[in-house]
Scaffold this motif. Structure first.
Motif, short mmCIF file in Angstrom:
data_model
loop_
_atom_site.label_atom_id
_atom_site.label_comp_id
_atom_site.label_asym_id
_atom_site.label_seq_id
_atom_site.Cartn_x
_atom_site.Cartn_y
_atom_site.Cartn_z
N ARG A 38 12.47 -11.49 -7.63
CA ARG A 38 11.18 -11.76 -8.28
C ARG A 38 10.12 -12.15 -7.25
N ARG A 39 10.56 -12.64 -6.09
CA ARG A 39 9.61 -12.98 -5.02
C ARG A 39 8.88 -11.74 -4.51
N ILE A 40 9.54 -10.59 -4.60
CA ILE A 40 8.92 -9.32 -4.19
C ILE A 40 7.76 -9.00 -5.13
N ASP A 41 7.98 -9.24 -6.43
CA ASP A 41 6.92 -9.02 -7.41
C ASP A 41 5.73 -9.94 -7.18
N ILE A 42 6.01 -11.16 -6.73
CA ILE A 42 4.92 -12.13 -6.51
C ILE A 42 3.99 -11.64 -5.40
N TRP A 43 4.55 -11.08 -4.34
CA TRP A 43 3.70 -10.51 -3.28
C TRP A 43 2.84 -9.38 -3.85
N SER A 44 3.46 -8.47 -4.58
CA SER A 44 2.73 -7.34 -5.16
C SER A 44 1.64 -7.84 -6.11
N LEU A 45 1.95 -8.90 -6.86
CA LEU A 45 0.94 -9.50 -7.74
C LEU A 45 -0.26 -9.96 -6.94
N GLY A 46 -0.02 -10.56 -5.78
CA GLY A 46 -1.12 -11.00 -4.93
C GLY A 46 -2.03 -9.86 -4.54
N VAL A 47 -1.45 -8.73 -4.19
CA VAL A 47 -2.27 -7.56 -3.83
C VAL A 47 -3.04 -7.07 -5.06
N VAL A 48 -2.40 -7.07 -6.22
CA VAL A 48 -3.08 -6.66 -7.46
C VAL A 48 -4.27 -7.58 -7.73
N ILE A 49 -4.08 -8.89 -7.58
CA ILE A 49 -5.17 -9.84 -7.80
C ILE A 49 -6.33 -9.53 -6.86
N TYR A 50 -6.04 -9.26 -5.60
CA TYR A 50 -7.07 -8.92 -4.62
C TYR A 50 -7.81 -7.65 -5.03
N VAL A 51 -7.07 -6.64 -5.46
CA VAL A 51 -7.67 -5.36 -5.86
C VAL A 51 -8.56 -5.54 -7.10
N VAL A 52 -8.09 -6.30 -8.08
CA VAL A 52 -8.89 -6.55 -9.28
C VAL A 52 -10.17 -7.27 -8.92
N GLN A 53 -10.09 -8.24 -8.01
CA GLN A 53 -11.25 -9.05 -7.65
C GLN A 53 -12.27 -8.26 -6.82
N LEU A 54 -11.80 -7.44 -5.86
CA LEU A 54 -12.71 -6.81 -4.91
C LEU A 54 -12.73 -5.28 -4.95
N LEU A 55 -11.80 -4.66 -5.67
CA LEU A 55 -11.71 -3.20 -5.75
C LEU A 55 -11.43 -2.54 -4.40
N VAL A 56 -10.79 -3.26 -3.51
CA VAL A 56 -10.31 -2.69 -2.25
C VAL A 56 -8.96 -3.33 -1.94
N PHE A 57 -8.19 -2.69 -1.07
CA PHE A 57 -6.93 -3.27 -0.63
C PHE A 57 -7.19 -4.33 0.44
N PRO A 58 -6.35 -5.38 0.48
CA PRO A 58 -6.49 -6.34 1.58
C PRO A 58 -6.10 -5.73 2.91
N TRP A 59 -5.15 -4.76 2.89
CA TRP A 59 -4.70 -4.04 4.08
C TRP A 59 -3.99 -2.77 3.63
N LYS A 60 -3.82 -1.84 4.53
CA LYS A 60 -3.18 -0.57 4.19
C LYS A 60 -1.69 -0.76 3.92
N ASN A 61 -1.04 -1.60 4.71
CA ASN A 61 0.35 -1.96 4.47
C ASN A 61 0.62 -3.29 5.15
N SER A 62 1.73 -3.91 4.80
CA SER A 62 2.02 -5.25 5.30
C SER A 62 3.05 -5.24 6.42
N ILE A 63 2.88 -4.31 7.35
CA ILE A 63 3.83 -4.27 8.47
C ILE A 63 3.15 -3.99 9.80
N ASP A 64 2.29 -2.96 9.84
CA ASP A 64 1.69 -2.61 11.13
C ASP A 64 0.18 -2.37 11.04
#
Length: 301
Positions: free
Chosen positions: A215-241
């Motif tokens: 469920r912790r994996i879903d929480i991270w994805s939720l954070g990105v969804v919240i960011y997208v809903v708020q600003l209509l852009v991604f916080p980053w392209k991916n979370s690795i590089d």
């Protein structure tokens, strides 16, 4: 080709367009003839109809079709055990969860056809880019998404592919989760690597990763969804590089990082507690809802 262009436009919108660019062309989907039947010959006729009909979307392992106000999804599994596990997971879910359940499921060999209700214009992705949303609208969406995830998590299940395309936002401000192909019990001991790159937590890029609580994996994805809903852009392209992510990762004060980016204390606090690099540092969904409700009284907005 049209399907590829459609998804390219989605990516282009988030990375290159401003928040004022809220209109895009819709491709009309033609109906195709789909007949569900458990008899072998008819089943293969159905596969043939799905193959040559006009598709709403398509990936290497699945395709989605529209006919007579119903959605039909065809999925090819690697083996029958995977298909059986998926069917078993769906059948064991509580029917009162905020999930769009299949009306029918028919399998043959390693392929599965699912029939769903058609809910036009309800995909959260389309909703947030079609309408000009007030801050209250955004709060309502975020709370509804969190409540639907809580509904699933409290039953002991993780979705593992949370994103706006897998969320249906209904007129009554209720959110339904869809596409549970990657769902599992929260304590499933099997390693997993999957999800959608833009919404996947850093751990999902490891070759073999086992999480004590998926469920912790879903929480991270939720954070990105919240960011997208708020600003209509991604916080980053991916979370690795991605350079933006690497800058965030190296920042010692994560709360200050979000406060500088988001001019909204409630949203920045939610991002701080969802987009924690280490999974065990992420708040669970019930804690996040409490944080939100302690900060916001929607009736006063």
């Amino acid at each position: 080709m049209l399907v590829e262009i459609y998804y390219w436009i989605k990516e282009y919108f988030f990375y290159c367009c401003s928040t004022n660019n809220n209109k895009r062309n819709k491709t009309k989907v033609k109906e195709i003839d789909v007949i569900l039947n458990t008899e072998t010959d008819i089943y293969y006729d159905t596969l043939d109809s799905l193959k040559y009909g006009t598709m709403i979307s398509s990936t290497k392992s699945s395709s989605v079709h529209l006919y007579n106000n119903y959605i039909y999804k065809l999925t090819h599994f690697k083996n029958y055990n995977e298909l059986y596990t998926y069917r078993n997971n769906i059948n064991q879910l509580d029917k009162n969860l905020n999930i769009l359940y299949p009306l029918e499921m028919i399998d043959k060999d390693t392929s599965l056809i699912e029939k769903y209700r058609y809910l036009p214009n309800c995909e959260l992705f389309d909703f947030i880019i079609k309408y000009t949303l007030t801050q209250r609208d955004k709060y309502m969406i975020i709370l509804s998404v969190m409540e639907s995830i809580a509904n699933l998590h409290n039953s002991g299940v993780a979705h593992r592919d949370i994103k706006p395309e897998n969320l249906f936002y209904l007129p009554n401000s209720k959110t339904l989760l869809i596409d549970l192909i990657m769902c599992s019990r929260y304590d499933d001991p099997q390693p997993f690597q999957g999800g959608t790159v833009s919404y996947a937590s850093p751990q999902m890029f490891l070759d073999t990763y086992i999480e004590n609580d998926w469920r912790r994996i879903d929480i991270w994805s939720l954070g990105v969804v919240i960011y997208v809903v708020q600003l209509l852009v991604f916080p980053w392209k991916n979370s690795i590089d991605c350079d933006i992510y690497l800058s965030y990762q190296s920042n010692e004060n994560k709360q200050e990082y979000w406060d500088n980016i988001i001019d909204n204390k409630v949203i920045s606090k939610l991002l701080f507690h969802t987009l924690a690099i280490q999974p065990e540092e992420r708040k669970n969904i019930n804690q996040l809802i409490d944080i939100f409700k302690n900060e916001i009284d929607l009736s006063t907005l």
